[in-house]
Design a protein around this motif. Structure first.
Motif, mmCIF file in Angstrom:
data_model
loop_
_atom_site.group_PDB
_atom_site.id
_atom_site.type_symbol
_atom_site.label_atom_id
_atom_site.label_comp_id
_atom_site.label_asym_id
_atom_site.label_seq_id
_atom_site.Cartn_x
_atom_site.Cartn_y
_atom_site.Cartn_z
ATOM 1 N N PHE A 23 0.997 -1.040 0.191
ATOM 2 C CA PHE A 23 -0.133 -0.024 -0.010
ATOM 3 C C PHE A 23 1.202 1.005 0.185
ATOM 4 O O PHE A 23 2.091 1.254 -0.208
ATOM 5 C CB PHE A 23 -0.716 -0.023 0.982
ATOM 6 N N ALA A 24 0.444 2.808 -0.915
ATOM 7 C CA ALA A 24 0.569 3.658 -0.678
ATOM 8 C C ALA A 24 0.797 4.246 0.528
ATOM 9 O O ALA A 24 -0.745 4.812 0.592
ATOM 10 C CB ALA A 24 0.540 4.483 -1.924
ATOM 11 N N GLY A 25 1.508 5.085 1.608
ATOM 12 C CA GLY A 25 0.689 5.970 2.708
ATOM 13 C C GLY A 25 1.292 5.661 3.978
ATOM 14 O O GLY A 25 1.740 3.725 4.156
ATOM 15 N N ALA A 26 0.957 5.618 5.157
ATOM 16 C CA ALA A 26 1.226 5.440 6.225
ATOM 17 C C ALA A 26 0.162 4.837 6.942
ATOM 18 O O ALA A 26 -1.166 5.369 8.068
ATOM 19 C CB ALA A 26 2.054 6.076 7.132
ATOM 20 N N ALA A 27 0.271 3.328 8.022
ATOM 21 C CA ALA A 27 -0.530 3.079 9.350
ATOM 22 C C ALA A 27 -0.167 3.303 10.253
ATOM 23 O O ALA A 27 1.495 4.191 10.250
ATOM 24 C CB ALA A 27 -0.926 1.689 9.632
ATOM 25 N N THR A 28 -1.206 4.337 11.079
ATOM 26 C CA THR A 28 -1.035 4.835 12.296
ATOM 27 C C THR A 28 -0.846 3.678 14.049
ATOM 28 O O THR A 28 -0.805 4.495 14.853
ATOM 29 C CB THR A 28 -1.839 6.181 12.197
ATOM 30 N N ARG A 29 -1.345 2.730 13.486
ATOM 31 C CA ARG A 29 -1.853 1.860 14.480
ATOM 32 C C ARG A 29 -0.835 -0.278 14.635
ATOM 33 O O ARG A 29 -2.097 0.149 13.015
ATOM 34 C CB ARG A 29 -2.958 1.786 15.045
ATOM 35 N N PHE A 30 -0.592 -0.299 14.680
ATOM 36 C CA PHE A 30 -0.497 -1.476 14.576
ATOM 37 C C PHE A 30 -1.245 -2.230 16.170
ATOM 38 O O PHE A 30 0.068 -1.767 16.809
ATOM 39 C CB PHE A 30 1.045 -2.376 14.315
ATOM 40 N N ASP A 31 -1.558 -2.772 16.059
ATOM 41 C CA ASP A 31 -1.673 -3.986 17.777
ATOM 42 C C ASP A 31 -2.392 -5.395 17.586
ATOM 43 O O ASP A 31 -3.504 -5.505 17.001
ATOM 44 C CB ASP A 31 -3.607 -3.021 18.101
ATOM 45 N N TRP A 32 -1.440 -5.940 17.350
ATOM 46 C CA TRP A 32 -1.683 -7.550 16.801
ATOM 47 C C TRP A 32 -2.349 -8.195 18.388
ATOM 48 O O TRP A 32 -3.046 -9.822 17.818
ATOM 49 C CB TRP A 32 -0.336 -8.372 17.276
ATOM 50 N N ALA A 33 -2.660 -7.789 19.194
ATOM 51 C CA ALA A 33 -3.661 -8.734 20.111
ATOM 52 C C ALA A 33 -5.420 -8.389 19.790
ATOM 53 O O ALA A 33 -6.063 -8.859 19.730
ATOM 54 C CB ALA A 33 -3.729 -7.701 21.485
ATOM 55 N N LEU A 34 -5.214 -7.674 18.525
ATOM 56 C CA LEU A 34 -6.856 -7.263 17.979
ATOM 57 C C LEU A 34 -7.066 -8.908 16.945
ATOM 58 O O LEU A 34 -7.816 -8.519 16.470
ATOM 59 C CB LEU A 34 -7.232 -6.215 17.514
ATOM 60 N N LEU A 35 -5.748 -9.719 16.763
ATOM 61 C CA LEU A 35 -6.075 -10.052 15.196
ATOM 62 C C LEU A 35 -6.781 -11.748 15.210
ATOM 63 O O LEU A 35 -7.241 -12.410 16.415
ATOM 64 C CB LEU A 35 -4.526 -11.063 15.045
ATOM 65 N N ALA A 36 -7.694 -11.130 14.638
ATOM 66 C CA ALA A 36 -8.758 -12.943 14.345
ATOM 67 C C ALA A 36 -8.745 -14.143 13.585
ATOM 68 O O ALA A 36 -7.026 -13.918 13.355
ATOM 69 C CB ALA A 36 -10.112 -11.926 13.605
ATOM 70 N N ARG A 52 10.157 -6.275 16.657
ATOM 71 C CA ARG A 52 10.059 -4.466 16.120
ATOM 72 C C ARG A 52 11.137 -4.309 15.601
ATOM 73 O O ARG A 52 12.352 -3.853 16.940
ATOM 74 C CB ARG A 52 9.272 -3.792 16.667
ATOM 75 N N TRP A 53 11.534 -3.079 15.105
ATOM 76 C CA TRP A 53 12.759 -2.541 15.096
ATOM 77 C C TRP A 53 12.823 -1.016 14.043
ATOM 78 O O TRP A 53 11.631 -1.044 13.385
ATOM 79 C CB TRP A 53 14.070 -3.578 13.883
ATOM 80 N N HIS A 54 13.077 -0.126 14.201
ATOM 81 C CA HIS A 54 13.745 1.189 13.679
ATOM 82 C C HIS A 54 14.724 1.441 13.697
ATOM 83 O O HIS A 54 15.516 1.829 13.996
ATOM 84 C CB HIS A 54 12.941 2.038 14.341
ATOM 85 N N LEU A 106 10.140 1.003 21.726
ATOM 86 C CA LEU A 106 9.598 1.622 20.236
ATOM 87 C C LEU A 106 8.300 2.481 19.416
ATOM 88 O O LEU A 106 7.365 2.125 20.523
ATOM 89 C CB LEU A 106 9.677 0.245 19.779
ATOM 90 N N ALA A 107 8.394 2.873 19.016
ATOM 91 C CA ALA A 107 7.236 3.501 18.616
ATOM 92 C C ALA A 107 6.496 2.599 18.150
ATOM 93 O O ALA A 107 6.446 0.956 17.457
ATOM 94 C CB ALA A 107 7.694 4.714 16.825
ATOM 95 N N GLY A 108 4.803 2.957 18.305
ATOM 96 C CA GLY A 108 3.861 2.411 17.578
ATOM 97 C C GLY A 108 3.967 2.295 16.286
ATOM 98 O O GLY A 108 3.110 1.131 15.703
ATOM 99 N N HIS A 109 4.354 3.216 15.404
ATOM 100 C CA HIS A 109 4.355 3.060 13.771
ATOM 101 C C HIS A 109 5.289 4.272 13.717
ATOM 102 O O HIS A 109 5.830 4.507 14.540
ATOM 103 C CB HIS A 109 2.726 4.099 13.803
ATOM 104 N N ALA A 110 5.495 4.137 12.279
ATOM 105 C CA ALA A 110 6.499 4.605 11.384
ATOM 106 C C ALA A 110 6.545 6.244 12.047
ATOM 107 O O ALA A 110 7.666 6.679 11.872
ATOM 108 C CB ALA A 110 6.407 4.383 9.903
ATOM 109 N N GLY A 111 5.517 6.786 12.531
ATOM 110 C CA GLY A 111 5.481 8.108 12.499
ATOM 111 C C GLY A 111 5.784 8.759 13.783
ATOM 112 O O GLY A 111 5.828 9.928 14.720
ATOM 113 N N TYR A 195 10.487 1.302 9.446
ATOM 114 C CA TYR A 195 9.452 0.372 10.685
ATOM 115 C C TYR A 195 9.240 -0.336 10.137
ATOM 116 O O TYR A 195 8.237 -0.381 9.346
ATOM 117 C CB TYR A 195 9.019 1.738 11.154
ATOM 118 N N SER A 196 9.834 -1.836 11.105
ATOM 119 C CA SER A 196 9.374 -3.257 11.061
ATOM 120 C C SER A 196 8.521 -3.701 11.999
ATOM 121 O O SER A 196 8.827 -3.125 13.193
ATOM 122 C CB SER A 196 10.105 -3.632 10.560
#
Length: 325
Positions: A23-36, A52-54, A106-111, A195-196
């Motif tokens: 995708f083009a652009g940035a996600a503002t949240r990654f939360d693996w606790a919400l995975l279905a 995670r790494w930056h 570590l940051a929660g997202h790339a920004g 940012y991974s």
């Protein structure tokens, strides 16, 4: 060339299902606790598999610097190096394993903002700046906003669950590096960041290549994440690439590399100028890491029927990495 879809704001979505793809652009949240299901994992499993790494790269005609903060769930680490290209020598380096839950954030997202603290050593990095202080090495750097979209790649991982990564194009760079009493200017150089954030397998390996100018750049990976994050930035456009082949001598990473994609959009030869390597064996964990620094030459193009764009001595890195973490 088909433009990439706009990035989702959250990974996974509110219903727990991650949108896989580029995708083009940035996600503002990654939360693996919400995975279905089928990607949901227990809290205890996530504790040991969440990685995670930056990483930030700074390149000028004189220097190449690589700086990273890494959180592997049960511990954390950070490293930095300064490679003087004219001398073909690593002139400064820092590497420190941290204390779980204490030394790295570590940051929660790339920004966001990532930091590492250990004694008098500190690293702070974001999408627009980097500050580092450790024994014998200081870096103060600022980056302009990207002139091309960020890449967001999301996909499943064998032996893990889901992984996501955000990569930038080349960013106009200013600032300075001080090694002992020697000062270097970063003005006019190019920065980029990675940012991974994902739930990875205990055994994870990859080959990677990245290089950027303000008009042209690329990110390539072969290994645990397949071709998900392969991309080309060209004149402000973000273009997805096919699977990458890394043709190199594993026993002699300072020999030339040949890197190309199966869609016919990128074919480059990499000439190493120097190398940073680090091998660790912590009994329950281990890593083997080698990152040659050098230049790429060859060609890229936006589509199979587009003219080839010459690439000449573009500064960047390759990497061969394997971890048991």
């Amino acid at each position: 060339m088909t433009p990439l879809s706009a990035a989702p704001l959250t990974v996974p979505a509110a219903d727990g299902h991650p949108a896989f793809g580029r995708f083009a652009g940035a996600a503002t949240r990654f939360d693996w606790a919400l995975l279905a299901a089928p990607y949901a994992r227990s809290r205890w499993w996530r504790r040991f598999h969440h990685k995670r790494w930056h990483y930030t790269a700074l390149a000028t005609d004189q220097l190449f610097c690589g700086i990273a903060i890494v959180d592997v769930g049960w511990t954390n680490t950070a490293f930095a190096y300064v490679f003087e290209r004219t001398r073909r020598e690593v002139v400064a380096g820092f590497s420190r394993d941290g204390l779980p839950g204490l030394t790295a954030r570590l940051a929660g997202h790339a920004g966001g903002h990532s930091r590492f603290r250990f004694g008098a050593s500190r690293i702070d990095m974001s999408a627009s700046a980097l500050s580092l202080r450790c024994k014998g090495l200081e870096i103060e750097a600022a980056f302009d906003a990207p002139g091309a979209p960020l890449l967001l790649a999301v996909g499943p991982v064998r032996g893990g669950a889901v992984h996501a990564t955000q990569k930038s194009s080349g960013l106009a760079l200013s600032g300075s590096v001080r090694v002992g009493t020697q000062a270097y200017a970063l003005d006019g150089g190019v920065a980029s960041f990675d940012y991974s954030n994902g739930l990875l397998a205990r055994e994870t390996a990859w080959r990677w290549a990245s290089a950027h100018s303000l008009a042209l750049g690329f990110n390539l990976q072969a290994g645990y994440f397949g071709a998900h994050e392969n991309a080309l930035w060209l004149d402000g456009r973000l273009i997805g690439l096919g699977a990458a082949t890394f043709d190199f001598n594993e026993h002699d990473p300072m020999a030339p590399w040949h890197v190309f994609t199966d869609d016919g959009l990128l074919d480059l030869h990499f000439t190493p100028e120097g190398c940073r390597r680090e091998d660790k064996n912590l009994l329950v964990a281990a890593s083997r890491y080698v990152q040659p620094i050098g230049t790429f030459s060859g060609w890229v193009r936006a589509s199979r029927d587009a003219p080839r764009r010459a690439v000449t001595r573009l500064a960047g890195v390759t990497e061969d990495h394997a971890s048991r973490w």
